[in-house]
Design an enzyme around this catalytic site. Structure first.
Site, short mmCIF file in Angstrom:
data_model
loop_
_atom_site.label_atom_id
_atom_site.label_comp_id
_atom_site.label_asym_id
_atom_site.label_seq_id
_atom_site.Cartn_x
_atom_site.Cartn_y
_atom_site.Cartn_z
N LYS A 73 0.86 -1.19 0.00
CA LYS A 73 0.00 0.00 0.00
C LYS A 73 0.89 1.23 0.00
O LYS A 73 1.71 1.42 0.90
CB LYS A 73 -0.92 0.00 1.22
N LYS B 74 -2.35 -1.56 -3.67
CA LYS B 74 -3.17 -0.36 -3.61
C LYS B 74 -2.29 0.88 -3.65
O LYS B 74 -1.31 0.92 -2.93
CB LYS B 74 -3.96 -0.39 -2.30
C1 PBG Z 1 -7.02 3.66 5.56
C2 PBG Z 1 -7.52 3.59 4.17
C3 PBG Z 1 -7.43 4.57 3.18
C4 PBG Z 1 -8.07 4.07 2.06
C5 PBG Z 1 -8.55 2.81 2.38
N1 PBG Z 1 -8.20 2.53 3.68
C6 PBG Z 1 -6.89 5.94 3.27
C7 PBG Z 1 -5.45 6.14 3.42
O1 PBG Z 1 -4.65 5.21 3.52
O2 PBG Z 1 -5.05 7.32 3.49
C8 PBG Z 1 -8.19 4.79 0.75
C9 PBG Z 1 -9.18 4.23 -0.20
C10 PBG Z 1 -9.50 5.15 -1.31
O3 PBG Z 1 -8.84 6.19 -1.52
O4 PBG Z 1 -10.45 4.84 -2.04
N2 PBG Z 1 -8.00 3.16 6.45
#
Ligand code: PBG
Length: 326
Positions: free
Chosen positions: A197, A249
């Site tokens: 991520k 992601k």
């Molecule tokens: C953190 C989380 C995020 C997203 C999913 N889980 C935000 C981040 O990491 O800042 C982002 C998902 C999206 O942008 O659609 N709980």
């Protein structure tokens, strides 16, 4: 003598031939719908930067889940937005907190017809918006956060989640969650590990979706966009720690990472087409600059082609509807 000898265009000459020879096609069963529920709402609240996506009430969330079942969608990933936040995100541990209650409500609605997943992360619950708790110097404290993740995971499993999605990028989070689940008797609750991520600017609209309190960024825990090899390390660690499914992601700016991970992962690979990817396509389409439906289909198909076995996308229900009517 006739040129050219090879004519790849032959297999593109009619829609039926193209359909027959397509290497990849999408199926509703591999789509996962991310969904937001906000505590204290009496009506669903639109998210301005994500046209078509809302913060749900209990009622509309249950309806969205039931509709997903009807459309043959594979799963739903739940995110909760609490009324009250604090330094440690304690509402995440409350069995009646917004997310745990939503899991229970959705499970009651869909049973085992839809895979119910939930976000194991503190950012929606903390007053500072970070994915973990802070130490005395304001840094995200990895190991103190792990302890909370373990408890949070158990509460979500108890509420009925089939799969848990730890998205906080703390080192060791999968191992701690696996151990906590096993000790509490939830051996069959799976972990969808947000393994690779990246710290991405494309999460922007999500911040609005969960009313994020974050100032600054997540660069001390999420991965650096400059790194490719490191994704394999993150994936290997999560596999060793017991991840059942591995996630990459964001998706679209990271298709190379997705392809790398798909080539080496012995477990299914998920990819998350995130809020900013959704917003860009919606905004361009709203301006008439791109064809909305074709752009959506092409974007999601490209994620599949890169190697995703399952795709989280805010268009999951709409796409499934199109496939049904094809
Ligand atoms: C953190 C989380 C995020 C997203 C999913 N889980 C935000 C981040 O990491 O800042 C982002 C998902 C999206 O942008 O659609 N709980």
């Amino acid at each position: 003598m006739s040129f050219p000898h090879q004519r790849p265009r032959r297999l593109r000459s009619t829609p039926a031939i193209r359909r027959l020879t397509a290497e990849f096609r999408l199926d509703p069963a591999e789509l996962i719908l991310p969904a937001f529920i906000r505590e204290g709402l009496s009506e669903p609240a639109p998210i301005a930067s994500m046209p078509g996506v809302v913060q749900h009430t209990t009622d509309t969330l249950k309806r969205a889940a039931a509709q997903a079942v009807e459309l043959g969608v594979g799963g739903i990933m739940l995110f909760g937005v609490p009324l009250l936040r604090d330094a440690t995100g304690s509402a995440s541990l409350d069995p009646d907190g917004v997310l745990n209650k939503a899991i229970r409500d959705v499970r009651a609605e869909v049973g085992n017809e839809l895979v119910v997943m939930s976000d194991v992360c503190l950012d929606e619950f903390t007053e500072h918006g970070h994915c973990g708790v802070l130490d005395s110097q304001g840094r995200v404290d990895n190991d103190a956060t792990l302890e909370i993740y373990g408890q949070m995971a158990v509460e979500q499993a108890r509420a009925g989640a089939h799969m848990l999605g730890p998205s906080g990028m703390m080192d060791g989070q999968v191992a701690v969650i696996r151990q906590a689940l096993d000790e509490a008797g939830f051996q069959d609750t799976s972990i969808v590990a947000y393994a690779a991520k990246y710290a991405s600017a494309f999460y922007g609209p999500f911040r609005e979706a969960v009313d994020s309190q974050l100032t600054g960024d997540r660069r001390t825990y999420q991965m650096d966009a400059a790194n490719r090899r490191e994704a394999l390390l993150e994936v290997e660690l999560d596999l060793e720690e017991g991840a059942d499914i591995i996630m990459v992601k964001p998706a679209m700016s990271y298709l190379d990472i997705l392809a790398d991970v798909a080539a080496m992962s012995p477990v299914p690979v998920a990819a998350y087409q995130i809020s900013g990817e959704y917003a860009m396509i919606e905004a361009a389409a709203a301006n008439g600059w791109i064809d909305r439906r074709r752009s959506i289909e092409e974007s999601v198909l490209s994620i599949k082609r890169a190697g995703a076995n399952m795709i989280l996308t805010y268009w999951a229900a709409e796409l499934a509807g199109w496939m049904k009517n094809r």
